[in-house]
Write an enzyme that holds these catalytic residues in place. Structure first.
Site, PDB file in Angstrom:
ATOM      1  N   TYR A 175       4.574   9.882   2.652  1.00 33.53           N
ATOM      2  CA  TYR A 175       5.117   8.524   2.577  1.00 33.53           C
ATOM      3  C   TYR A 175       6.568   8.518   2.086  1.00 33.53           C
ATOM      4  O   TYR A 175       7.329   7.612   2.400  1.00 33.53           O
ATOM      5  CB  TYR A 175       4.280   7.652   1.631  1.00 33.53           C
ATOM      6  CG  TYR A 175       3.078   7.003   2.267  1.00 33.53           C
ATOM      7  CD1 TYR A 175       2.140   7.760   2.964  1.00 33.53           C
ATOM      8  CD2 TYR A 175       2.866   5.639   2.154  1.00 33.53           C
ATOM      9  CE1 TYR A 175       1.030   7.165   3.532  1.00 33.53           C
ATOM     10  CE2 TYR A 175       1.755   5.039   2.718  1.00 33.53           C
ATOM     11  CZ  TYR A 175       0.838   5.799   3.409  1.00 33.53           C
ATOM     12  OH  TYR A 175      -0.260   5.208   3.968  1.00 33.53           O
ATOM     13  N   LYS A 231      -5.691  19.946   3.490  1.00 35.76           N
ATOM     14  CA  LYS A 231      -5.733  20.605   4.801  1.00 35.76           C
ATOM     15  C   LYS A 231      -5.110  21.982   4.618  1.00 35.76           C
ATOM     16  O   LYS A 231      -4.149  22.366   5.305  1.00 35.76           O
ATOM     17  CB  LYS A 231      -4.984  19.733   5.836  1.00 35.76           C
ATOM     18  CG  LYS A 231      -5.139  20.183   7.264  1.00 35.76           C
ATOM     19  CD  LYS A 231      -6.527  19.940   7.857  1.00 35.76           C
ATOM     20  CE  LYS A 231      -6.623  20.544   9.243  1.00 35.76           C
ATOM     21  NZ  LYS A 231      -8.006  20.508   9.797  1.00 35.76           N
ATOM     22  N   ASP A 247     -10.681  16.804   7.451  1.00 30.38           N
ATOM     23  CA  ASP A 247     -11.525  16.441   8.603  1.00 30.38           C
ATOM     24  C   ASP A 247     -13.002  16.499   8.217  1.00 30.38           C
ATOM     25  O   ASP A 247     -13.786  15.596   8.525  1.00 30.38           O
ATOM     26  CB  ASP A 247     -11.209  17.326   9.825  1.00 30.38           C
ATOM     27  CG  ASP A 247     -11.179  18.819   9.512  1.00 30.38           C
ATOM     28  OD1 ASP A 247     -11.175  19.192   8.315  1.00 30.38           O
ATOM     29  OD2 ASP A 247     -11.160  19.623  10.467  1.00 30.38           O
ATOM     30  N   ASP A 257      -5.042   7.352   1.902  1.00 23.76           N
ATOM     31  CA  ASP A 257      -4.962   6.077   2.619  1.00 23.76           C
ATOM     32  C   ASP A 257      -6.120   5.979   3.609  1.00 23.76           C
ATOM     33  O   ASP A 257      -6.824   4.973   3.681  1.00 23.76           O
ATOM     34  CB  ASP A 257      -3.618   6.001   3.358  1.00 23.76           C
ATOM     35  CG  ASP A 257      -3.469   4.726   4.162  1.00 23.76           C
ATOM     36  OD1 ASP A 257      -3.802   3.653   3.620  1.00 23.76           O
ATOM     37  OD2 ASP A 257      -3.031   4.803   5.317  1.00 23.76           O
ATOM     38  N   ASP A 268     -10.087   3.882   3.136  1.00 24.45           N
ATOM     39  CA  ASP A 268     -10.576   2.838   4.049  1.00 24.45           C
ATOM     40  C   ASP A 268     -11.980   3.172   4.531  1.00 24.45           C
ATOM     41  O   ASP A 268     -12.850   2.297   4.609  1.00 24.45           O
ATOM     42  CB  ASP A 268      -9.656   2.705   5.275  1.00 24.45           C
ATOM     43  CG  ASP A 268      -8.628   1.589   5.107  1.00 24.45           C
ATOM     44  OD1 ASP A 268      -8.293   1.267   3.952  1.00 24.45           O
ATOM     45  OD2 ASP A 268      -8.177   1.043   6.135  1.00 24.45           O
TER      46      ASP A 268
HETATM   47  C1  IPM Z   1      -2.835   0.643   1.581  1.00 30.35           C
HETATM   48  C2  IPM Z   1      -2.069   0.148   2.788  1.00 30.35           C
HETATM   49  C3  IPM Z   1      -0.622   0.521   2.604  1.00 30.35           C
HETATM   50  C4  IPM Z   1      -0.536   2.029   2.559  1.00 30.35           C
HETATM   51  C5  IPM Z   1       0.335  -0.051   3.654  1.00 30.35           C
HETATM   52  C6  IPM Z   1       0.207  -1.556   3.774  1.00 30.35           C
HETATM   53  C7  IPM Z   1       1.754   0.330   3.380  1.00 30.35           C
HETATM   54  O1  IPM Z   1      -2.617   0.646   3.950  1.00 30.35           O
HETATM   55  O2  IPM Z   1      -2.523   0.201   0.456  1.00 30.35           O
HETATM   56  O3  IPM Z   1      -3.751   1.433   1.768  1.00 30.35           O
HETATM   57  O4  IPM Z   1      -0.490   2.679   3.598  1.00 30.35           O
HETATM   58  O5  IPM Z   1      -0.524   2.580   1.458  1.00 30.35           O
HETATM   59 MG    MG Z   2      -4.420   1.722   3.673  1.00 30.92          MG
END
Ligand code: IPM
Ligand code: MG
Length: 360
Positions: A143, A194, A226, A250, A254
């Protein structure tokens, strides 16, 4: 004696303001019950900040955040700002806030509440009892790594570059947060990388392995990313605490969030070495339902609880809020995203009222 805390509120975009209003009401009520006084100050971030100041993170917002005890953020972004150049995108404001406050550790719990087990897309026996904490590195990795950009090559082609890089010190400080987090949980830490392909991951693995000597009561394991993604959907109960870099975190957070059925339920904490932390829901700004009283405010309310627990060291207040959330779910109140047969449908405000009643 009344204790006073200065809280910066960043409602942001989309459903942000509606869910923030619920969290503030809940905090005020709990505060009055436990003799805690909250001084709230609102500031701009994301799309609203772009509209009013033409930058997604005004310097004034960072100053206000730095001056307070903790930051409660709702959500940023929306279609309206999606086509702006990168430096003016709402996401850039969020990354700037993380970097500006040096919030290198991001804690993202994924806990299945028994009341919502049917909301998961996975079988009940796979998800029941899941209780995972993803510790994501937040101010380094791909990032922020240099060089980055879209460059012109000698042949006239364009070449996009992002760099995944970690220094010893960056790995060590997130590693220590993760080991300590695991110590407070079931004492199992899985580091995800990785290392079979990436040098940056090889260093990551070496450093995390070396740190383990300082935490003999934590059982450390390693997985390639993975495989970790596969294991998360195959048998998520094998995980207790996961530590990983910014990009892998990230993605995996999710996936872990969705195990619980609704991303609308999950809070997160971003913390640094000292100074105020930022507490925010894992979900986004949901512009499609903004302003319609449909949003689920529970992740925002649970983020306020995380703020009280990890940022302000007020576990009794955090417990009260978390108990109230469990109580309204037990009472059958559901917003659209977690609605199920036989339950009572409520909107964002209705859920807020149910919470205040549960606290009374
Ligand atoms: C998160 C989001 C952010 C990230 C985006 C909105 C920049 O996906 O907080 O997970 O990638 O960190
Ligand atoms: Mg995210």
């Amino acid at each position: 004696m009344t204790q006073t805390f200065r809280i910066t509120l960043l409602p942001g975009d989309g459903i942000g303001p509606e869910i923030m209003a619920v969290a503030v009401d809940v905090m005020k009520q709990v505060g009055s019950q436990l003799d805690l006084n909250f001084e709230f100050q609102e500031a701009l971030i994301g799309g609203v900040a772009i509209d009013e100041t033409s930058t997604p993170l005004p310097e004034k917002t960072l100053d206000i955040c730095r001056g307070g005890d903790a930051v409660l953020l709702a959500a940023i972004g929306g279609y309206k700002w999606d086509s702006l150049p990168r430096h003016q995108r709402p996401e850039t404001g969020l990354l700037g806030l993380r970097a500006g406050l040096e919030l290198f550790a991001n804690l993202r719990p994924a806990t299945i509440l028994p009341q919502l087990i049917d909301a998961s897309s996975l079988k009940q026996e796979v998800v029941e009892g899941v209780d995972i904490m993803v510790v994501r590195e937040l101010t380094g990795g791909i990032y922020f790594g240099e060089p980055k950009g879209i460059f012109q090559t000698e042949t006239g082609e364009k070449r996009g570059v992002s760099t995944m890089a970690y220094k010893d010190s960056e790995i060590d400080r997130i590693g220590r947060v993760a080991f300590k987090t695991a110590q407070k949980r079931q004492g199992r830490l899985c580091s995800v990388d990785k290392a079979n392909v990436l040098e940056v991951s090889q260093l990551w693995r070496d450093r995390i392995t070396a740190l383990a000597d300082d935490y003999p009561n934590v059982e450390l394991s390693h997985l390639y990313v993975d495989n970790a993604a596969m294991q998360l959907v195959r048998w998520p109960k094998q995980f207790d605490t996961i530590v990983t870099g910014n990009l892998f975190g990230d993605i995996l957070s999710d996936a872990a969030a969705m195990l619980t059925g609704s991303i609308g339920m999950l809070p997160s904490a971003s913390i640094g070495a000292d100074g105020p932390g930022v507490f925010e829901p894992v979900h986004g700004s949901a512009p499609d339902i903004a302003g319609q009283d449909k949003a689920n405010p529970l992740a925002q309310v649970l983020s306020a609880a995380m703020m009280l627990r990890y940022g302000l060291h007020q576990p009794a207040a955090a417990d009260k809020i978390e108990d109230a959330v469990v109580k309204v779910l037990d009472q059958g109140y559901r917003t659209g995203d977690i609605m199920a047969e036989g339950m009572t449908a409520v909107g964002c405000q209705g859920m807020g009222e149910a919470l205040l009643n549960a606290l009374a």
